[in-house]
Write a protein that holds these residues in place. Sequence first.
Motif, PDB file in Angstrom:
ATOM      1  N   MET A   1       0.832  -1.159   0.000  1.00 20.92           N
ATOM      2  CA  MET A   1       0.000   0.000   0.000  1.00 20.92           C
ATOM      3  C   MET A   1       0.894   1.246   0.000  1.00 20.92           C
ATOM      4  N   GLU A   2       0.547   2.231  -0.790  1.00 20.53           N
ATOM      5  CA  GLU A   2       1.327   3.441  -0.932  1.00 20.53           C
ATOM      6  C   GLU A   2       0.882   4.467   0.104  1.00 20.53           C
ATOM      7  N   GLN A   3       1.862   5.073   0.795  1.00 21.64           N
ATOM      8  CA  GLN A   3       1.538   6.101   1.784  1.00 21.64           C
ATOM      9  C   GLN A   3       1.333   7.438   1.085  1.00 21.64           C
ATOM     10  N   GLN A   4       0.361   8.173   1.550  1.00 19.95           N
ATOM     11  CA  GLN A   4       0.093   9.478   0.982  1.00 19.95           C
ATOM     12  C   GLN A   4       0.788  10.537   1.841  1.00 19.95           C
ATOM     13  N   GLN A   5       1.570  11.404   1.189  1.00 18.88           N
ATOM     14  CA  GLN A   5       2.309  12.431   1.899  1.00 18.88           C
ATOM     15  C   GLN A   5       1.463  13.695   2.028  1.00 18.88           C
ATOM     16  N   SER A   6       1.500  14.289   3.197  1.00 22.61           N
ATOM     17  CA  SER A   6       0.730  15.500   3.453  1.00 22.61           C
ATOM     18  C   SER A   6       1.301  16.677   2.673  1.00 22.61           C
ATOM     19  N   LYS A   7       0.428  17.569   2.221  1.00 24.04           N
ATOM     20  CA  LYS A   7       0.831  18.781   1.519  1.00 24.04           C
ATOM     21  C   LYS A   7       1.011  19.957   2.484  1.00 24.04           C
ATOM     22  N   ALA A   8       0.644  19.784   3.743  1.00 20.64           N
ATOM     23  CA  ALA A   8       0.747  20.864   4.723  1.00 20.64           C
ATOM     24  C   ALA A   8       2.214  21.132   5.048  1.00 20.64           C
ATOM     25  N   VAL A  49       9.305  25.799   5.930  1.00 19.86           N
ATOM     26  CA  VAL A  49       9.408  26.545   4.672  1.00 19.86           C
ATOM     27  C   VAL A  49      10.333  25.806   3.705  1.00 19.86           C
ATOM     28  N   ARG A  50      11.469  25.324   4.204  1.00 17.59           N
ATOM     29  CA  ARG A  50      12.413  24.585   3.341  1.00 17.59           C
ATOM     30  C   ARG A  50      11.771  23.335   2.744  1.00 17.59           C
ATOM     31  N   ARG A  51      11.057  22.603   3.549  1.00 11.61           N
ATOM     32  CA  ARG A  51      10.454  21.354   3.080  1.00 11.61           C
ATOM     33  C   ARG A  51       9.215  21.578   2.238  1.00 11.61           C
ATOM     34  N   GLY A  52       8.522  22.686   2.483  1.00 14.45           N
ATOM     35  CA  GLY A  52       7.247  22.915   1.831  1.00 14.45           C
ATOM     36  C   GLY A  52       7.316  23.405   0.409  1.00 14.45           C
ATOM     37  N   GLY A  53       8.423  24.006   0.022  1.00  4.89           N
ATOM     38  CA  GLY A  53       8.537  24.523  -1.328  1.00  4.89           C
ATOM     39  C   GLY A  53       7.559  25.626  -1.639  1.00  4.89           C
ATOM     40  N   ALA A  54       7.162  26.390  -0.629  1.00  3.50           N
ATOM     41  CA  ALA A  54       6.198  27.476  -0.832  1.00  3.50           C
ATOM     42  C   ALA A  54       6.849  28.623  -1.601  1.00  3.50           C
ATOM     43  N   ASP A  55       6.021  29.396  -2.258  1.00  2.00           N
ATOM     44  CA  ASP A  55       6.467  30.557  -3.011  1.00  2.00           C
ATOM     45  C   ASP A  55       7.014  31.619  -2.056  1.00  2.00           C
ATOM     46  N   HIS A  56       8.092  32.292  -2.457  1.00  2.00           N
ATOM     47  CA  HIS A  56       8.730  33.310  -1.626  1.00  2.00           C
ATOM     48  C   HIS A  56       7.743  34.387  -1.185  1.00  2.00           C
ATOM     49  N   ASP A  57       6.950  34.885  -2.099  1.00  2.00           N
ATOM     50  CA  ASP A  57       5.982  35.935  -1.748  1.00  2.00           C
ATOM     51  C   ASP A  57       4.955  35.450  -0.738  1.00  2.00           C
ATOM     52  N   ASP A  58       4.532  34.205  -0.870  1.00  2.00           N
ATOM     53  CA  ASP A  58       3.578  33.644   0.096  1.00  2.00           C
ATOM     54  C   ASP A  58       4.196  33.570   1.491  1.00  2.00           C
ATOM     55  N   ILE A  59       5.469  33.188   1.547  1.00  2.00           N
ATOM     56  CA  ILE A  59       6.165  33.082   2.836  1.00  2.00           C
ATOM     57  C   ILE A  59       6.262  34.450   3.491  1.00  2.00           C
ATOM     58  N   VAL A  60       6.695  35.447   2.717  1.00  2.00           N
ATOM     59  CA  VAL A  60       6.835  36.799   3.256  1.00  2.00           C
ATOM     60  C   VAL A  60       5.488  37.340   3.717  1.00  2.00           C
ATOM     61  N   GLN A  61       4.454  37.143   2.923  1.00  2.00           N
ATOM     62  CA  GLN A  61       3.135  37.644   3.303  1.00  2.00           C
ATOM     63  C   GLN A  61       2.619  36.947   4.561  1.00  2.00           C
ATOM     64  N   ALA A  62       2.889  35.668   4.694  1.00  2.00           N
ATOM     65  CA  ALA A  62       2.469  34.941   5.895  1.00  2.00           C
ATOM     66  C   ALA A  62       3.203  35.468   7.130  1.00  2.00           C
ATOM     67  N   LEU A  63       4.505  35.753   7.003  1.00  2.00           N
ATOM     68  CA  LEU A  63       5.265  36.304   8.125  1.00  2.00           C
ATOM     69  C   LEU A  63       4.759  37.692   8.495  1.00  2.00           C
ATOM     70  N   LYS A  64       4.463  38.499   7.471  1.00  2.00           N
ATOM     71  CA  LYS A  64       3.931  39.836   7.740  1.00  2.00           C
ATOM     72  C   LYS A  64       2.564  39.750   8.405  1.00  2.00           C
TER      73      LYS A  64
END
Length: 116
Positions: A1-8, A49-64
């Motif tokens: 059975m294949e494990q499903q990886q979380s996107k969070a 952030v490193r593992r998530g591969g989120a967009d730079h602008d999204d990261i900055v906006q979330a921190l702000k």
Amino acid sequence: MEQQQSKALARITSVETAAERTAGTTGGDDLAVLAPAAAAALNLLADAVRRGGADHDDIVQALKAARVHEAFAAVFDAASERVMDAADDPYDFDVRLHADNLAGAAGDVRRAFEWL
């Protein structure tokens, strides 16, 4: 059975800090306990952030949006106030210079986020 990886990026359900574990022995406000807990929280965020591969602008906006910069700057502001409160002579050049440097660091943190 294949494990499903979380996107969070991260899902934290509970955090027990060293401050909570030692509240009875240190009064709960010992900087030697609180500062490492704050650093650990920021390191968890950096790892997510490193593992998530989120967009730079999204990261900055979330921190702000979370006002991380204001919380960090508030630490420097509080330290500056404590320096002046503890001063025997509020006009002592060295004391004022130290307090001004701390307040300046708070301003630098705030300005850094203005550029992002």
